[in-house]
Design an enzyme around this catalytic site. Sequence first.
Site, PDB file in Angstrom:
ATOM      1  N   THR A 190       0.863  -1.185   0.000  1.00 51.99           N
ATOM      2  CA  THR A 190       0.000   0.000   0.000  1.00 51.99           C
ATOM      3  C   THR A 190       0.899   1.234   0.000  1.00 51.99           C
ATOM      4  OG1 THR A 190      -1.630  -1.329   1.158  1.00 51.99           O
ATOM      5  CG2 THR A 190      -2.067   1.022   1.067  1.00 51.99           C
ATOM      6  N   HIS A 191       1.780   1.275  -0.971  1.00 49.35           N
ATOM      7  CA  HIS A 191       2.660   2.420  -1.141  1.00 49.35           C
ATOM      8  C   HIS A 191       2.384   3.025  -2.507  1.00 49.35           C
ATOM      9  CE1 HIS A 191       5.683   0.201   1.748  1.00 49.35           C
ATOM     10  NE2 HIS A 191       4.562   0.537   2.327  1.00 49.35           N
TER      11      HIS A 191
END
Lengths: 208, 588
Positions: free
Chosen positions: B513-514
């Site tokens: 989740t970057h």
Amino acid sequence: MTSDPPTQVVAGGWHFFSAQEAALVEAIVDRIIPADELSMGGKEAGCAVYIDRQLMGAFGASSRLYTQGPFLPGLPTQGYQGEANPAQRYRTGLAAIDAFLKQRDGKTFVELAPAEQDAFLTAMEAGKVDLPNGVKGPGFFGLLLQNTMEGFFADPVYGGNKDMVSWRMLGFPGARYDYRDHVSKHNQPYPQPPVSIIGRPEWLGKGA
Amino acid sequence: MTKILPRKDVVIVGLGWTGSILAHELTDQGLDVVAIERGPWRDTATDFNIGYAQDELRYSIRRDLFLQPAVETMTVRNDPSQKALPMRDFGSFLPGNGVGGAGVHWNGHTWRFWDSDFQIKTNLTKKYGASRIADLQVEDWGVTGAEMEPYYDQFEYLAGISGKAGNIKGQLQEGGNPFEDPRSRDYPNPPMQMTYAPTLFAEVGRSIGLHPFPTPSANMSRAYVNPLGIAMGQCTYCGFCERFGCANYSKSSAQTTVLPVLMKKSNFEVRTDSEVLHVDLAPGGKSARGVTYVDTSGEEYFQPADLVLLCAYGLHNTRLMMLSGIGKIYDPGSGEGTVGRNYCYQTNAGVQVFFDDKNFNPFIAAGALGQTIDDYNGDAFDHGALDFVGGAGINCIPTNGRPIGTRPTLPGTPKWGSAWKKATVEGYKSTLGYSSQGSSYATRNNYLDLDPTYKDRFGRPLMRMTFDFPDNDIRMSNYVCDRMEEIAKALGGKQYAVSRRKKGWDSVPYQSTHNTGGAIMGTDPKKSAVNTFLQSWDVPNVFVIGASAFPQNAGKNPTGTVGALAFRAADAIRNQYLRNPGAPLVQA
């Protein structure tokens, strides 16, 4: 409330499955996780009960997912694009398995010998059986496999993993939260037995 | 009928890490601040209850604390020729929701980007020539590592990061990361106690000439009181970190580092379960009047404010700009427009090493407890003879032994049946895993815009993500995988398996989740959506704060840099913007 504690699933009766569907699911989870020297089978562990209760809730209805159309075929990398939710997929998928086997073998899944059941599931997983009503074998098998494993390895509060059988098998201590005593004991077995969110079987029914 | 509310000095969209930091700083300045948060109120004692926080099914598999796709999702495709379809369930990444945002359920890896990351285009051009990056759209951030240092320091002390400095004011420190930029002082807390797998990984890495060091962690190595006077407890290594709220006040988040002070302030207010639909602009579109939001009963409100801060998740910041008409949406054909430009991700790969004679007790773990090797990250190594730019941190950070999701088995193991079960039991305790977290560099055709077909629950267009791994990043990842294989051989297990990154980004399996970019910072308003203080070029009383500002992503987790950028924006607002409100801090 999303922050409420979970409620213990109690086995007994089926909430989603018909008796016939339940028997089929119990037979399938018992092949996915067979009873052997390592553990009891998926049926005794409660995997079918787990799936039954999940299908009655948010998971079964896809109520948290994006379910607006249009529903178009996509690439595998775009994820599941079907209109049917898991509850609907179980209903049509289970019916398709028995309809297919009756046509081919004159028997339902539960009437097959374990080796025949394994052969059928293997073919279904590989997309080598043409199930009726547009049911895609690999997709439905994937759903069955995912849910069976969830039931077997999740906290027993959800109806599977009876007596924390899978956790004892792996050596996973469960819902413990403080390992400070053991962090630097490298390569040494952790000595404590597992514990569930609802405690341990030995504790239940005592001290009332 | 929209209800018009009394004016506020500042309205903040989203009360996660950045919203909390900005709210704290600006209320200290005496401003009247309201935060509007789409998700629910959440706090440790009520929502991350120690009695049932360790529930893998609920929090990790069903993702109770995350944004639900029914509320907002996006459409995805690999290139502009494909039809984008909605992520009906999130998979590759999992945005947060509610007070605390993704900072509630992060792991806590807290990095500083390097000067060579910030001045990337200048650096790479100088060292390797412009042709080396001709296929990429990398941009300088417009800040230097030295300019960012005080803000990193501020965030690390707020969050009580556990780690070991590698470079204090130019002096290399034994046991830290020798490749990091100089820092003004050491971390506020010492490294965490090491479990077996990262200890072995570090020993073997050192033996082949690499430089392992403890991963900087937002899990507390000891009890800590931060500069706001808020106390945190020592991490208990429970292994329920990523995807979970911490029941133990041991993981930094808005809840454990800011909110106990912020919530007591009379000039602060939060409205939860309220979704901002758009920013309202004055006629002419050069200034924001406030925001329109809707509560759970469907009631619509207009909140007037002098200053609007978009502090939602980076992707949602970008979409809100698009829905509000702030800036021009990027068009990959013409290369014009800035909103949605330079969307980047993370280029990860992994290795598993299987042993017969080791017990790693994988369940004794914390989200950021491990060792990192940065020898092949960023521009720490010479790329002169190589055919790519960028790099990856190599991380041995075994975060958990939760058995629905974590059951490593030898390659070729069936997925069910007795053979599966036997292999699962054999692999559970005796497998050592590590991974490369690689940089993700911008290209012309990786971008965000609005989907022409699919709508959200309010009928607004979903955002459309067009992304695939650039060839450069695949070459980088393969090079680092080769280096990881050298470590695997030195570790000497009975077998190892490498999962290499391939083209055709798959939105289904979890990766990272970057998500970065979309409203990038910079010095050129034709190429960036915000200036280096994260102020919109087009609407100067709007600031857009988050990883949306990254022109490209480094081989590191983004939160440390997001926190530092939040403090830097707060500093600019307090000490420059408020002297002449509404004016641009940088002349275009």
